[in-house]
Design a protein around this motif. Structure first.
Motif, PDB file in Angstrom:
ATOM      1  N   THR A 176      38.941  62.512  32.052  1.00 42.18           N
ATOM      2  CA  THR A 176      38.522  62.584  30.546  1.00 42.18           C
ATOM      3  C   THR A 176      39.270  61.883  29.815  1.00 42.18           C
ATOM      4  N   LEU A 177      38.685  61.013  28.642  1.00 42.17           N
ATOM      5  CA  LEU A 177      39.605  60.484  27.746  1.00 42.17           C
ATOM      6  C   LEU A 177      39.115  61.162  26.295  1.00 42.17           C
ATOM      7  N   VAL A 178      37.750  61.552  26.010  1.00 40.90           N
ATOM      8  CA  VAL A 178      37.281  62.280  24.910  1.00 40.90           C
ATOM      9  C   VAL A 178      36.536  63.445  25.187  1.00 40.90           C
ATOM     10  N   GLN A 179      36.985  64.768  24.624  1.00 43.78           N
ATOM     11  CA  GLN A 179      35.827  65.744  24.474  1.00 43.78           C
ATOM     12  C   GLN A 179      35.239  65.726  23.194  1.00 43.78           C
ATOM     13  N   ASP A 180      33.859  66.093  23.520  1.00 39.44           N
ATOM     14  CA  ASP A 180      32.880  65.982  22.143  1.00 39.44           C
ATOM     15  C   ASP A 180      31.979  67.052  22.194  1.00 39.44           C
ATOM     16  N   GLN A 181      31.232  67.140  21.173  1.00 42.72           N
ATOM     17  CA  GLN A 181      30.410  68.180  21.460  1.00 42.72           C
ATOM     18  C   GLN A 181      28.925  67.918  20.632  1.00 42.72           C
ATOM     19  N   PHE A 182      27.946  68.543  20.929  1.00 46.82           N
ATOM     20  CA  PHE A 182      26.684  68.067  20.350  1.00 46.82           C
ATOM     21  C   PHE A 182      26.559  68.740  18.699  1.00 46.82           C
ATOM     22  N   VAL A 183      26.222  68.013  18.007  1.00 44.58           N
ATOM     23  CA  VAL A 183      25.465  68.320  16.553  1.00 44.58           C
ATOM     24  C   VAL A 183      24.235  68.257  16.207  1.00 44.58           C
ATOM     25  N   VAL A 184      23.360  68.562  15.325  1.00 44.89           N
ATOM     26  CA  VAL A 184      21.955  68.487  14.927  1.00 44.89           C
ATOM     27  C   VAL A 184      21.992  67.705  13.777  1.00 44.89           C
ATOM     28  N   VAL A 272      22.672  76.827  19.631  1.00 48.25           N
ATOM     29  CA  VAL A 272      22.693  77.461  21.026  1.00 48.25           C
ATOM     30  C   VAL A 272      23.765  76.739  21.218  1.00 48.25           C
ATOM     31  N   LYS A 273      24.838  77.742  22.037  1.00 52.86           N
ATOM     32  CA  LYS A 273      26.007  77.337  22.520  1.00 52.86           C
ATOM     33  C   LYS A 273      25.841  76.331  23.662  1.00 52.86           C
ATOM     34  N   LEU A 274      26.470  75.026  23.608  1.00 55.13           N
ATOM     35  CA  LEU A 274      26.078  74.300  24.812  1.00 55.13           C
ATOM     36  C   LEU A 274      27.602  73.781  25.192  1.00 55.13           C
ATOM     37  N   PRO A 275      27.769  73.452  26.448  1.00 58.92           N
ATOM     38  CA  PRO A 275      29.122  73.073  26.963  1.00 58.92           C
ATOM     39  C   PRO A 275      29.658  71.692  26.111  1.00 58.92           C
ATOM     40  N   ASN A 276      30.977  71.470  26.256  1.00 58.59           N
ATOM     41  CA  ASN A 276      31.578  70.439  25.483  1.00 58.59           C
ATOM     42  C   ASN A 276      31.249  69.317  26.468  1.00 58.59           C
ATOM     43  N   ILE A 277      31.070  68.148  25.800  1.00 57.86           N
ATOM     44  CA  ILE A 277      30.826  66.871  26.370  1.00 57.86           C
ATOM     45  C   ILE A 277      32.138  66.095  26.947  1.00 57.86           C
TER      46      ILE A 277
END
Length: 305
Positions: A176-184, A272-277
């Motif tokens: 892993t290089l970068v952890q990200d999360q979804f937004v709307v 809705v809680k989604l896992p980190n990318i």
């Protein structure tokens, strides 16, 4: 097909008639689609390259390449043997340099396969970092084809693939290089779980078919949403959002940070809680101890640490 490439039991006596130097030429012509470019890479004259190719054709009993306009196109047999030859040459190279001293200045190229949407997040930082090290490196960023990741890494078409984490075979390593999360992103003044699931959504994917990763996560929660439009790029989706007041777009926050967002669009956490990318780099396990590759991996890790 030549007897040498059919035999499964090694007969060392056959190597007396094999000129190993012909095979790097084969790889160079295959990849460059040009005898003159291959000759330049190998620091030989075009005439010498043409004569060497003729010898290899006689040895393998196949034309190997046919001219189509300005390019040399591989024959079906050349297509078949290329991965094995590239892999064999790489193995010989790895053995030869195993005990040699390594200097960063020996790195002449860096080839990465990366998705269009991820490239702006990754490539400028990598280029800037290696330029600061005063290394004369030729950078190549290639369009990612997820169906050929394993083959591209095994045949050294690319040094690294940079993409979202997924399960490949046991010979492919991931870090892993970068952890990200979804937004709307939407014009709506607020986003709740109810409105999120009921609103029309824009889906973004380079694939013609298949479930989007965010929908895969939603399905695991036994939830679903309506995709009214599917396109290839987030920039296109953001333009369409301006035309649809109720539509929503779900995308990684770091990708959004590299895009132009109209002032009428608002950004919310996904209700809705989604896992980190996990975005990271893939490489072939055979390169685990390769000094050049270890250097590149460490430097890329440092960039995104």
């Amino acid at each position: 097909m030549n007897y040498i490439h059919q035999k499964t039991v090694m007969d060392l006596r056959l190597f007396h008639g094999i000129d190993i130097n012909l095979y790097p030429l084969f790889v160079a012509i295959f990849e460059q689609k040009s005898i003159s470019k291959a000759a330049k890479i190998l620091s030989i004259t075009q005439s010498a390259a043409s004569h060497a190719l003729q010898r290899l054709r006689q040895h393998l009993q196949d034309d190997l390449f046919v001219r189509a306009g300005a390019k040399m196109q591989p024959t079906p047999f050349a297509e078949q043997i290329y991965p094995d030859i590239k892999r064999a040459l790489f193995t010989i190279q790895s053995i030869s340099i195993q005990h040699q001293d390594f200097e960063p200045s020996m790195v002449q190229s860096l080839r990465i396969a990366v998705h269009d949407e991820i490239e702006p997040m990754i490539l400028p930082k990598i280029v800037a970092h290696f330029q600061q090290l005063n290394l004369d490196i030729q950078f190549s960023s290639m369009k990612l084809d997820r169906k050929s990741i394993v083959t591209d890494l095994a045949t050294q078409q690319v040094d690294f693939v940079i993409d979202l984490e997924q399960n490949l075979n046991d010979k492919i390593q991931f870090e892993t290089l970068v952890q990200d999360q979804f937004v709307v992103c939407t014009q709506q003044p607020e986003v709740t779980e109810k409105s999120y699931l009921a609103s029309p959504h824009i889906g973004v994917s380079s694939r013609r078919t298949g479930v989007l990763i965010e929908d895969l996560y939603l399905h695991r929660k036994k939830l679903s949403r309506q995709i009214f439009l599917r396109c290839q790029h987030y920039s296109t989706a953001l333009q369409i959002l301006q035309l649809h007041p109720t539509a929503m777009l779900t995308l990684p926050r770091n990708v959004l940070n590299h895009l132009n967002v109209d002032e009428k669009l608002k950004i919310f956490d996904v209700p809705v809680k989604l896992p980190n990318i996990h975005l990271g780099m893939y490489w072939h396990r055979d390169l685990e101890s390769n000094k050049r590759h270890v250097f590149l991996r460490n430097e890329i890790n440092f960039i995104f640490a």
